[in-house]
Design a protein around this motif. Structure first.
Motif, PDB file in Angstrom:
ATOM      1  N   ALA A  75       0.059   6.018  12.778  1.00  0.00           N
ATOM      2  CA  ALA A  75      -1.143   5.993  11.926  1.00  0.00           C
ATOM      3  C   ALA A  75      -0.788   5.458  10.546  1.00  0.00           C
ATOM      4  O   ALA A  75      -1.588   4.735   9.928  1.00  0.00           O
ATOM      5  N   GLN A  76       0.410   5.805  10.061  1.00  0.00           N
ATOM      6  CA  GLN A  76       0.826   5.304   8.737  1.00  0.00           C
ATOM      7  C   GLN A  76       1.087   3.800   8.776  1.00  0.00           C
ATOM      8  O   GLN A  76       0.888   3.112   7.789  1.00  0.00           O
TER       9      GLN A  76
ATOM     10  N   LEU B 177      -2.282   2.345   8.321  1.00  0.00           N
ATOM     11  CA  LEU B 177      -3.026   2.755   7.119  1.00  0.00           C
ATOM     12  C   LEU B 177      -3.338   1.595   6.156  1.00  0.00           C
ATOM     13  O   LEU B 177      -4.470   1.490   5.669  1.00  0.00           O
TER      14      LEU B 177
ATOM     15  N   ASP C 229       6.432   7.715   9.177  1.00  0.00           N
ATOM     16  CA  ASP C 229       6.984   8.397  10.348  1.00  0.00           C
ATOM     17  C   ASP C 229       5.951   8.578  11.457  1.00  0.00           C
ATOM     18  O   ASP C 229       6.187   9.321  12.414  1.00  0.00           O
ATOM     19  N   THR C 230       4.801   7.913  11.323  1.00  0.00           N
ATOM     20  CA  THR C 230       3.809   7.936  12.412  1.00  0.00           C
ATOM     21  C   THR C 230       3.202   6.535  12.557  1.00  0.00           C
ATOM     22  O   THR C 230       3.262   5.720  11.626  1.00  0.00           O
TER      23      THR C 230
ATOM     24  N   VAL D 256       0.822  -1.226   0.000  1.00  0.00           N
ATOM     25  CA  VAL D 256       0.000   0.000   0.000  1.00  0.00           C
ATOM     26  C   VAL D 256       0.853   1.273   0.000  1.00  0.00           C
ATOM     27  O   VAL D 256       0.586   2.198  -0.765  1.00  0.00           O
ATOM     28  N   LEU D 257       1.865   1.327   0.856  1.00  0.00           N
ATOM     29  CA  LEU D 257       2.575   2.592   1.059  1.00  0.00           C
ATOM     30  C   LEU D 257       3.672   2.845   0.018  1.00  0.00           C
ATOM     31  O   LEU D 257       3.851   3.975  -0.426  1.00  0.00           O
TER      32      LEU D 257
ATOM     33  N   THR E 154      18.301   8.957   6.049  1.00  0.00           N
ATOM     34  CA  THR E 154      17.530   9.937   5.276  1.00  0.00           C
ATOM     35  C   THR E 154      18.119  10.204   3.897  1.00  0.00           C
ATOM     36  O   THR E 154      17.488  10.877   3.078  1.00  0.00           O
TER      37      THR E 154
ATOM     38  N   ALA F 299       2.596   4.402  -3.243  1.00  0.00           N
ATOM     39  CA  ALA F 299       2.088   5.774  -3.068  1.00  0.00           C
ATOM     40  C   ALA F 299       3.190   6.730  -2.604  1.00  0.00           C
ATOM     41  O   ALA F 299       2.906   7.897  -2.310  1.00  0.00           O
ATOM     42  N   SER F 300       4.420   6.267  -2.526  1.00  0.00           N
ATOM     43  CA  SER F 300       5.574   7.076  -2.065  1.00  0.00           C
ATOM     44  C   SER F 300       5.397   7.592  -0.643  1.00  0.00           C
ATOM     45  O   SER F 300       5.836   8.695  -0.302  1.00  0.00           O
ATOM     46  N   ILE F 301       4.721   6.801   0.197  1.00  0.00           N
ATOM     47  CA  ILE F 301       4.528   7.202   1.594  1.00  0.00           C
ATOM     48  C   ILE F 301       5.645   6.599   2.435  1.00  0.00           C
ATOM     49  O   ILE F 301       5.858   5.392   2.403  1.00  0.00           O
ATOM     50  N   GLN F 302       6.361   7.481   3.151  1.00  0.00           N
ATOM     51  CA  GLN F 302       7.410   7.004   4.060  1.00  0.00           C
ATOM     52  C   GLN F 302       6.875   7.073   5.486  1.00  0.00           C
ATOM     53  O   GLN F 302       6.337   8.106   5.881  1.00  0.00           O
TER      54      GLN F 302
END
Lengths: 160, 410
Positions: free
Chosen positions: B257-258, B261, B254-255, B245-246, B409, B249-252
């Protein structure tokens, strides 16, 4: 017997102490001056910032999509929105502190404008969710999707 | 029948109690950036924890003493002190991360700022450690932690391209946009998360709390050799859902909630509720384990009475150490430090401290004075030594990689 002008152990210690304080002072002052990186470093920083913004915009888009379909709880969505806005602010703040090299003026403008658009989009989303304006969700999801595409395009262009 | 029940309960709690805040965050983060290309590290780490947990469990069952109780006696006070300082620093950092993790889970469910929760959580953790019975702590949070199976269900519901996931996992090929130093930095972090030192402190001292004897060996081995690998599968499920899923979508991550998700995308509100319950149970259970581990290790080193098997009044110093470390952990978190960042530090520093934890276990497990005829065999020693080399490499590489990659990073 040591000559009067010869530095003793105490004066050496003093000199070392003064040097350390001076070095610390220089480091502290240099830390306060906005950085002026070269083109390559600036582009790397721009890429990292755009990637961070893309991550937050995509997260909010996906989260809002779930809320619009009544597949997510409002408190958790609001929590994620708060974190995403904070992360975006931090990334934008760090990028804004950099002085762009002359050759990267266009990149600076594009990045700045996209970061600003991302900040606005996240703020609009938060307000809409807080007010329970469900009719706004589809348009917001669509805006976030477009913004994510633009950020992705810029990310790829900076990387190439 | 009683033995079968004990084995089943032990396995279930080992599965549910395997995942903590470090596993949750690191697996999701790695899945969102590197896909399944680092799955081999989780498998390697689970293998390592099985090898050393079995050794320390055997030491407890045969000698009736916790492994680190013996370390000072066997290796002397100086080596024991180095071991204590290194391991305790990491365990305290992990304790901070776990309490922060509970706060994040509660914030996710209520939208109330995480820092508001911290004093209440710290007080509750301390109260549970003071009043609740050991087996209650072990079993309740272990069983509730099974709610994290929702990640495996979500993965199945998402209907991923299994061949692609397998291909990523088996070839260990990183995505082209990621750099090798970052890949290795996260490999070290993931290894540290799987082999966190407190796990063996708790496992070994918990064996004494549970009164293990030579007859307990089959149950102990069942818990370790079945429960831990199945717990490792939960870690892999978290990484896999993030990959599906992530990553696209280019979601990294850091929470927290992610991390949840993908479960929300796959299963909606019900899935999210299970994930939240799992987060709470996993972090609360791990907070109890790390809090107890701090008390166990310090008291075992100084030769003070320790444990939940005696009344708090009889182990006053043990409970005082727990109280002080809980206050310290809460104070650190109230500086508004990001618990996810603390977690990232804790898994990397775990990797650094690993040799301090695992070398003594290998030495004690080969000592006939404590183990009698059941010292390590050739196979166990070969595995232990092999893992020790890997642990040493990870420990040496951790700091340079952290600096080089600016904590992953770049």
């Amino acid at each position: 017997m040591r000559a009067a002008h010869e530095p003793g152990p105490v004066s050496w210690r003093r000199r070392a102490w003064v040097t350390s304080v001076a070095c610390a002072g220089v480091l502290a002052v240099s830390g306060c001056v906005p950085a002026s990186p070269g083109p390559s470093t600036y582009e790397d920083k721009a890429k990292l910032t755009v990637e961070a913004a893309l991550s937050e915009v995509a997260t909010v888009q996906l989260t809002l999509q779930q809320l619009a379909r009544d597949r997510a709880f409002k408190p958790s969505v609001l929590t994620q929105l708060r974190y995403s806005e904070d992360s975006l602010d931090t990334a934008t703040g760090a990028f804004d502190e950099l002085n762009p090299p002359r050759t990267d003026d266009r990149l600076h403008q594009r990045t700045d404008s996209l970061l600003s658009a991302a900040g606005d989009a996240l703020a609009h989303t938060r307000i809409a969710v807080e007010r329970d304006e469900r009719q706004e969700y589809p348009a917001l999801v669509s805006d976030l999707k477009k913004l994510a595409t633009r950020l992705d395009t810029l990310d790829k262009q900076v990387g190439s | 029948m009683k033995k079968v029940f004990a084995l089943a309960l032990g396995i279930l709690t080992a599965i549910g109690g395997f995942v903590d805040i470090g596993d949750l965050v690191t697996n999701a983060l790695v899945g969102s950036r590197f896909g399944m290309s680092l799955a081999w590290v989780t498998v390697l780490g689970v293998g390592g924890i099985c090898v050393f947990a079995e050794m320390s469990g055997r030491v407890v069952a045969l000698s009736g003493r916790a492994t680190f109780d013996i370390v000072r006696e066997r290796l002397g006070p100086r080596v024991g002190l180095v071991n204590l300082i290194g391991s305790m620093a990491v365990t305290l950092l992990t304790y901070v991360a776990e309490i922060g993790g509970i706060a994040l889970a509660l914030e996710l469910g209520t939208s109330v700022w995480e820092f508001f929760w911290i004093p209440f959580i710290a007080a509750l953790v301390w109260f549970v450690l003071w009043r609740a019975k050991f087996d209650l702590i072990e079993n309740v949070f272990g069983i509730l932690g099974l709610a994290l199976i929702v990640f495996a269900v979500a993965l199945w519901q998402l209907g991923p391209d299994w061949a692609s996931l397998w291909q990523q996992a088996s070839t260990a090929a990183k995505p082209t946009n990621e750099a090798w130093p970052s890949y290795w930095y996260y490999a070290v972090g993931l290894f540290g998360a799987a082999m966190t030192p407190y796990e063996v402190f708790f496992f070994s001292s918990g064996g004494v709390e549970d009164g293990w004897t030579a007859e307990s060996l089959p149950t102990m081995r069942g818990n370790v050799l079945i429960g831990f690998p199945l717990g490792g599968l939960l870690s892999l499920s978290i990484a896999a859902t993030a990959t599906v899923v992530l990553l696209p979508a280019s979601i990294q991550v850091d929470t927290l909630a992610q991390v949840a998700l993908p479960v929300t995308v796959a299963l909606g509100k019900l899935g999210f509720a299970f994930a939240l319950l799992g987060f709470f149970a996993a972090t609360f259970g791990a907070a109890c384990e790390t809090g107890l581990s701090v008390g166990y290790s310090i008291c075992q080193y100084f030769g003070w009475q320790w444990g939940k098997f005696v009344r708090p009044r009889q182990a006053a110093r043990f409970h005082l150490v727990i109280l002080l470390s809980t206050v310290l952990a809460a104070a650190v978190l109230l500086t508004t430090v990001d618990p996810i960042l603390v977690t990232e530090f804790s898994v990397v520093f775990s990797a650094i401290a690993l040799p301090l934890t695992y070398l003594p276990i290998l030495i004690v497990a080969n000592d006939r004075q404590y183990m009698g005829e059941r010292t390590n065999g050739r196979f166990a020693n070969a595995l232990g030594t092999g893992y020790l080399v890997i642990v040493l490499v990870a420990s040496i590489a951790a700091i340079p990689l952290m600096i080089w990659t600016k904590m992953g990073t770049t």
